[in-house]
Design an enzyme around this catalytic site. Structure first.
Site, PDB file in Angstrom:
ATOM      1  CG  HIS A 118      -1.926  -1.134   1.192  1.00 33.07           C
ATOM      2  ND1 HIS A 118      -2.995  -1.227   2.042  1.00 33.07           N
ATOM      3  CD2 HIS A 118      -1.984  -2.245   0.414  1.00 33.07           C
ATOM      4  CE1 HIS A 118      -3.659  -2.347   1.792  1.00 33.07           C
ATOM      5  NE2 HIS A 118      -3.052  -2.980   0.811  1.00 33.07           N
ATOM      6  CE1 TYR A 175     -12.960  12.225  -1.521  1.00 33.39           C
ATOM      7  CE2 TYR A 175     -14.476  10.908  -2.823  1.00 33.39           C
ATOM      8  CZ  TYR A 175     -13.861  12.114  -2.561  1.00 33.39           C
ATOM      9  OH  TYR A 175     -14.167  13.213  -3.333  1.00 33.39           O
TER      10      TYR A 175
HETATM   11 CA   LIG Z   1     -14.548   4.775  -0.207  1.00 34.87          CA
END
Ligand SMILES: [Ca+2]
Length: 410
Positions: free
Chosen positions: A178, A291
């Site tokens: 990541h 988000y």
């Molecule tokens: Ca999302």
């Protein structure tokens, strides 16, 4: 001299170099794929396979432009039409007049080439022709303590010099997951970069899973950041003045964005983001927004367990598209070329696991309204529009390729 060739000459050379590969089809399209011959004696390329026009789609074919690239990750075209390509193990390659130089470009430092890490994205400064700055995102450190870095260096056509680290994630993490690392310029000349969430369970930071840092605006992990071209912080970033926040943060609540693109016509930023098991996302990015990861997600743990009971929460932005099962989205581009008028404004998202490109049609309100797939037959790492208006694909293989989609008449 080759270096004085016009771009038009170079592009015709590119056209002559490739040999066609990759049977290509469009999902939901009944078009017949027909066989063709290979390279002719004049060196002109004829495709092995073509997809005729149908259902509002143009006819197109794929051709192989380059091979012999080891896990290529990012690509950038120089003003003269030559191309720079990063290889994840830590090399920068150049193809001049369509021919890959066997010797990598010098002037790069060592990178952490482990797992998902290595030399990752590349982007030219918007004023590269004047200042020669090239930007890189890469994994730096050791397997037990590493982070995403962004650096720039000057490229004189032969080698890199003046390597400058202009950003690094403030926290280190273990393992090699990541890193995010996509780079995209906004119209105002600031640079967006994606930073991953730090990795999967059981990786912890303090007394919680490290991925929770995606909800912590004081951390760079799980973010899109925005910096100036020298690494300084734009004074209009959304969390400037918030003492608890990192001033580079531009959007947050992201897991691992591997596709990031800015629409050259509208300035709108888009991102594709990996879920774990399912729940990959396409997001329309807005400044300062959350988000959701990992508190609102359609993804599940790789084991199948719940990551969160919530798929949507007030104050958080829902994805435009959810991919379950995961396609493992990679590079992203927004098509604004003239070679494919039917695809104007569409998003093209690479898919590693599905070995294809997903084409997403966006309506005038900015909503994704339709999706189809173009098979590539190899893991797709990056998708970009070239300066010739054609669509280019890097494949994530030990013998990775640069492939081009080009229109055909039929
Ligand atoms: Ca999302």
């Amino acid at each position: 001299m080759a270096r004085k060739l016009s771009i038009a000459t170079k592009l015709s050379n590119w056209l002559a170099i490739g040999s066609a590969i990759a049977l290509l089809t469009t999902t939901g399209c009944t078009a017949q794929v027909k066989s063709g011959e290979t390279v002719t004696e004049t060196g002109e390329t004829t495709p092995i396979a073509q997809t005729p026009a149908s259902d509002g789609n143009p006819g197109f074919q794929t051709v192989k432009v380059l091979d012999g690239l080891e896990h290529p990750w990012g690509i950038a075209w120089l003003p003269d039409g030559d191309v720079l390509i990063t290889e994840r193990p830590g090399r920068l390659r150049i193809a001049r007049d369509g021919v890959l130089d066997p010797t990598p470009i010098t002037g790069l430092p060592a990178v952490l080439a482990e797992g998902q890490g290595g030399l990752l994205d590349i982007a030219l400064h918007p004023d590269f022709a004047e200042n020669r700055w090239v930007y890189f995102a890469y994994a730096h450190g050791k397997i037990n303590a590493n982070r995403t870095r962004i650096a720039r260096a000057m490229f004189d056509g032969e080698m890199l010099s003046n390597w400058q680290v202009i950003f690094e994630v403030s926290q280190t993490k273990p393992r090699a997951q990541h890193f995010g690392s996509r780079l995209a310029w906004l119209p105002d000349g600031t640079l967006l970069a994606s930073i991953g969430d730090g990795g999967n369970p059981p990786i912890t930071l303090g007394n919680e899973l490290i991925r929770q840092q995606a909800q912590n605006t004081g951390s760079h992990l799980g973010k899109v950041i925005r910096i100036n071209d020298d690494g300084s912080i734009p004074t209009d970033n959304p969390f400037v003045g918030d003492a608890a926040a990192a001033p580079e943060v531009w959007s947050y609540g992201h897991r691992n964005i591997q596709g990031l693109a800015v629409d050259p016509e509208t300035g709108q930023a888009w991102a594709t983001e990996h879920g774990a098991r399912g729940g990959d996302e396409v997001n329309r990015l807005e400044v300062g927004e959350n988000y959701g990861w990992p508190v609102a997600t359609h993804s599940r743990e790789y084991s199948g367990g719940l990551i969160s009971p919530e798929t949507s929460l007030p104050g958080m932005i829902d994805p435009q598209v959810i991919w379950t099962p995961s396609i493992a989205p990679s590079g992203l581009t927004i098509y604004r070329g003239e070679a494919f008028p039917e695809w104007q404004g569409d998003l093209f998202a690479g898919a590693l696991v599905n070995q294809e490109i997903r084409r997403l049609e966006v309506d005038e309100s900015g909503a994704v309204v339709q999706e189809s797939a173009i098979s590539i037959g190899q893991r797709v790492r990056d998708v970009r529009q070239g300066p010739d208006g054609l669509i280019y694909v890097l494949t994530d293989e030990r013998n990775g390729q640069l492939i081009r989609l080009e229109p055909i008449e039929n």
